[in-house]
Design a protein around this motif. Structure first.
Motif, PDB file in Angstrom:
ATOM      1  N   LEU A   4      50.839  37.331  14.317  1.00 42.85           N
ATOM      2  CA  LEU A   4      49.878  38.235  14.936  1.00 42.85           C
ATOM      3  C   LEU A   4      50.057  38.258  16.453  1.00 42.85           C
ATOM      4  O   LEU A   4      50.069  39.332  17.080  1.00 42.85           O
ATOM      5  CB  LEU A   4      48.456  37.814  14.584  1.00 42.85           C
ATOM      6  N   SER A   5      50.218  37.083  17.050  1.00 41.20           N
ATOM      7  CA  SER A   5      50.375  37.002  18.502  1.00 41.20           C
ATOM      8  C   SER A   5      51.606  37.770  18.968  1.00 41.20           C
ATOM      9  O   SER A   5      51.556  38.502  19.966  1.00 41.20           O
ATOM     10  CB  SER A   5      50.479  35.538  18.943  1.00 41.20           C
ATOM     11  N   LEU A   6      52.712  37.623  18.256  1.00 40.62           N
ATOM     12  CA  LEU A   6      53.946  38.298  18.664  1.00 40.62           C
ATOM     13  C   LEU A   6      53.838  39.811  18.487  1.00 40.62           C
ATOM     14  O   LEU A   6      54.321  40.570  19.331  1.00 40.62           O
ATOM     15  CB  LEU A   6      55.136  37.746  17.875  1.00 40.62           C
ATOM     16  N   VAL A   7      53.208  40.256  17.409  1.00 40.98           N
ATOM     17  CA  VAL A   7      53.020  41.707  17.226  1.00 40.98           C
ATOM     18  C   VAL A   7      52.204  42.280  18.374  1.00 40.98           C
ATOM     19  O   VAL A   7      52.554  43.315  18.966  1.00 40.98           O
ATOM     20  CB  VAL A   7      52.343  42.004  15.872  1.00 40.98           C
ATOM     21  N   LEU A   8      51.117  41.606  18.728  1.00 40.59           N
ATOM     22  CA  LEU A   8      50.270  42.083  19.822  1.00 40.59           C
ATOM     23  C   LEU A   8      51.020  42.074  21.149  1.00 40.59           C
ATOM     24  O   LEU A   8      50.906  43.024  21.945  1.00 40.59           O
ATOM     25  CB  LEU A   8      49.017  41.219  19.926  1.00 40.59           C
ATOM     26  N   LEU A   9      51.803  41.017  21.412  1.00 43.17           N
ATOM     27  CA  LEU A   9      52.557  40.943  22.663  1.00 43.17           C
ATOM     28  C   LEU A   9      53.604  42.046  22.746  1.00 43.17           C
ATOM     29  O   LEU A   9      53.824  42.620  23.821  1.00 43.17           O
ATOM     30  CB  LEU A   9      53.227  39.579  22.798  1.00 43.17           C
TER      31      LEU A   9
ATOM     32  N   TRP B 238      43.692  43.732  21.712  1.00 45.80           N
ATOM     33  CA  TRP B 238      44.119  42.390  22.138  1.00 45.80           C
ATOM     34  C   TRP B 238      42.932  41.436  22.241  1.00 45.80           C
ATOM     35  O   TRP B 238      42.959  40.328  21.693  1.00 45.80           O
ATOM     36  CB  TRP B 238      44.851  42.474  23.476  1.00 45.80           C
ATOM     37  N   VAL B 239      41.881  41.853  22.924  1.00 44.29           N
ATOM     38  CA  VAL B 239      40.727  40.974  23.138  1.00 44.29           C
ATOM     39  C   VAL B 239      40.025  40.664  21.818  1.00 44.29           C
ATOM     40  O   VAL B 239      39.554  39.541  21.599  1.00 44.29           O
ATOM     41  CB  VAL B 239      39.748  41.611  24.151  1.00 44.29           C
ATOM     42  N   VAL B 240      39.983  41.626  20.916  1.00 47.50           N
ATOM     43  CA  VAL B 240      39.310  41.414  19.628  1.00 47.50           C
ATOM     44  C   VAL B 240      40.096  40.468  18.728  1.00 47.50           C
ATOM     45  O   VAL B 240      39.520  39.600  18.054  1.00 47.50           O
ATOM     46  CB  VAL B 240      39.082  42.768  18.918  1.00 47.50           C
ATOM     47  N   LEU B 241      41.426  40.563  18.727  1.00 43.65           N
ATOM     48  CA  LEU B 241      42.222  39.846  17.729  1.00 43.65           C
ATOM     49  C   LEU B 241      42.847  38.540  18.213  1.00 43.65           C
ATOM     50  O   LEU B 241      43.037  37.615  17.417  1.00 43.65           O
ATOM     51  CB  LEU B 241      43.346  40.754  17.202  1.00 43.65           C
ATOM     52  N   TYR B 242      43.187  38.424  19.496  1.00 43.67           N
ATOM     53  CA  TYR B 242      43.935  37.228  19.926  1.00 43.67           C
ATOM     54  C   TYR B 242      43.008  36.047  20.200  1.00 43.67           C
ATOM     55  O   TYR B 242      41.956  36.184  20.811  1.00 43.67           O
ATOM     56  CB  TYR B 242      44.773  37.494  21.183  1.00 43.67           C
ATOM     57  N   ARG B 243      43.438  34.852  19.772  1.00 43.32           N
ATOM     58  CA  ARG B 243      42.765  33.598  20.100  1.00 43.32           C
ATOM     59  C   ARG B 243      43.812  32.513  20.371  1.00 43.32           C
ATOM     60  O   ARG B 243      44.868  32.484  19.730  1.00 43.32           O
ATOM     61  CB  ARG B 243      41.860  33.129  18.958  1.00 43.32           C
ATOM     62  N   ASP B 244      43.508  31.596  21.299  1.00 46.98           N
ATOM     63  CA  ASP B 244      44.346  30.422  21.520  1.00 46.98           C
ATOM     64  C   ASP B 244      44.051  29.381  20.445  1.00 46.98           C
ATOM     65  O   ASP B 244      42.964  29.376  19.858  1.00 46.98           O
ATOM     66  CB  ASP B 244      44.057  29.817  22.893  1.00 46.98           C
ATOM     67  N   PRO B 245      45.000  28.461  20.188  1.00 48.90           N
ATOM     68  CA  PRO B 245      44.718  27.397  19.227  1.00 48.90           C
ATOM     69  C   PRO B 245      43.612  26.470  19.733  1.00 48.90           C
ATOM     70  O   PRO B 245      43.555  26.164  20.929  1.00 48.90           O
ATOM     71  CB  PRO B 245      46.068  26.658  19.107  1.00 48.90           C
ATOM     72  N   VAL B 246      42.719  26.067  18.848  1.00 46.90           N
ATOM     73  CA  VAL B 246      41.639  25.133  19.188  1.00 46.90           C
ATOM     74  C   VAL B 246      41.911  23.834  18.444  1.00 46.90           C
ATOM     75  O   VAL B 246      41.906  23.798  17.209  1.00 46.90           O
ATOM     76  CB  VAL B 246      40.264  25.708  18.781  1.00 46.90           C
ATOM     77  N   ARG B 247      42.150  22.771  19.198  1.00 50.02           N
ATOM     78  CA  ARG B 247      42.549  21.498  18.615  1.00 50.02           C
ATOM     79  C   ARG B 247      41.558  20.995  17.567  1.00 50.02           C
ATOM     80  O   ARG B 247      41.944  20.517  16.499  1.00 50.02           O
ATOM     81  CB  ARG B 247      42.708  20.469  19.735  1.00 50.02           C
TER      82      ARG B 247
END
Length: 425
Positions: free
Chosen positions: A19-24, A190-199
């Protein structure tokens, strides 16, 4: 759950990577469509606003100056705040600036719109480098880096194919309005779908996969002092100077190729649009292949830094070699073929340079070092259209291309002799 091995990607991590790569890639294509709109509409805008080649060179470079200068703070901001909001906000700013360019009636107004475009687009690649370092282990960052870098030549390749017919059917103004609207939609997605990993939300297997090469969670948060400390290392200077040379030559083609084909090689707009898109499709392939290859070269090299650096050096030297016949041959076909190879290698070099940043930087300062490298590169990108326009106006495009080859050679040597080991945390 299946046993997680060194090479196995946990399912949930894999979905987030994809997902991240598609958005980027989508954001990157829009980013470069916006940059390339001015180059595609070059002749129409010059005629409409009464601009000389020298003035058009200044206009083409206005974006790069603000973009380059904004790299200095934006990398540290991405490392501190995160890519979700920095890139989302940047998309809104650059899309409004792009649409504003469509209203330009004077040289000064257009310069201001391009400066605003550069400010808005500044977070794109530092944010992408941070996304890759967040979601991919160090051993596997070349391929995703190549994928998001492939958006650059893909956007430029699509620009003449999509925008030239639009300009002919309507006017150059609508090319700016439509691409600006596309960016606003991308910002929301982008803002709706992307999230950073949360440990805290990750399983032990997922944490092990992402942290197998480094204990990133233990790294301190980036701050101004840690950003400033990067300038103490010759690696930083080598990457800045090296990218200056590579991006300079790339931006000679990026900003002037359609105009060069029309002015120097006397192609009509439709044929020049097709001829200008072919090299950048080759560049798209170059970014993808380089990303994949750099992972394998890095694993075989004495260190990840050495392997990824050598890939940058080889690709940049190849740009130099093929620019010389591109400038000197009489055949348009041979010239376009050589330019295609140069742009293939330019995007390979760029992909390898960004993957180099992910292994040369300490874990907490990946976006910071990548942005500093990009700052050096886009000082070259800012100078390239000005010097090219001036040299072409005074003499011809031949010495302009040869000058670009000389600058790229010096960049390759900077990488080779200054980038030798990673920067410690």
């Amino acid at each position: 759950m299946k046993n997680n091995t060194y090479n196995e990607t946990p399912t949930r991590i894999l979905r987030r990577q994809q997902l991240s790569l598609v958005l980027l890639v989508v954001c990157g294509v829009i980013n470069y469509l916006d940059r390339a709109t001015l180059a595609v509409a070059n002749e129409y805008i010059r005629a409409d606003l009464g601009l000389s080649l020298g003035q058009m060179g200044l206009l083409l470079s206005a974006f790069s100056w603000s973009y380059a200068l904004c790299q200095l703070p934006v990398g540290a901001l991405v490392d501190k705040i995160g890519p979700r909001w920095l890139l989302g906000g940047g998309l809104v700013v650059w899309s409004l600036a792009q649409a504003a360019g469509g209203f330009a009636a004077t040289f000064g107004y257009f310069v201001l719109a391009r400066i605003a475009l550069g400010i808005g687009e500044a977070p794109q690649f530092p944010a992408a480098a941070r996304v890759v370092s967040n979601w991919f282990p160090a051993r596997a960052r070349g391929t995703p880096t190549g994928i998001y870098n492939s958006a650059s030549p893909l956007g430029v390749a699509l620009a003449p194919l999509v925008l030239a017919p639009l300009i002919i059917a309507t006017s150059w103004h609508w090319a700016f309005f439509i691409t600006g609207a596309m960016g606003l939609v991308a910002a929301l997605v982008w803002v709706v779908l992307y999230r950073d990993p949360v440990r805290a939300d990750m399983t032990a297997a997922e944490q092990a996969y992402l942290e197998v090469d480094e204990v990133a969670a233990a790294a301190p948060k980036a701050n101004f002092a840690s950003w400033l400390a990067l300038f103490r290392y010759r690696v930083t200077w080598g990457m800045m100077l090296g990218f200056f040379g590579s991006v300079y030559l790339n931006w000679v083609y990026l900003t002037w190729l359609p105009g060069y084909l029309r002015t120097e090689r006397h192609m009509d707009l439709a044929y020049a649009g097709l001829a200008a898109s072919v090299p950048f499709m080759c560049g798209f392939a170059g970014a993808l292949i380089a990303g994949w290859a750099s992972d394998r070269v890095a694993r075989a090299a004495s260190s990840p830094v050495t392997g990824r650096r050598n890939a940058v050096v080889i690709a940049t030297l190849g740009m130099v070699v093929f620019t010389i016949p591109a400038a000197l041959v009489d055949s348009n076909l041979v010239a376009v073929a050589c330019i295609s190879i140069v742009i293939f290698l330019a995007n390979a070099s760029s992909a390898c340079a960004w993957s180099l940043a992910t292994v040369a930087a300490p874990p907490s300062r990946v976006a910071s070092l990548g942005a500093l490298q990009n700052f050096g590169g886009f000082l070259g990108g800012a100078l390239a259209p000005i010097l090219t326009g001036y040299i072409a106006q005074t003499w011809s495009f031949v010495p302009a291309l040869l000058a670009g080859a000389g600058i790229a050679f010096m960049g390759a040597m900077s990488y080779l002799f200054l980038v030798t080991k990673p920067i410690p945390e």
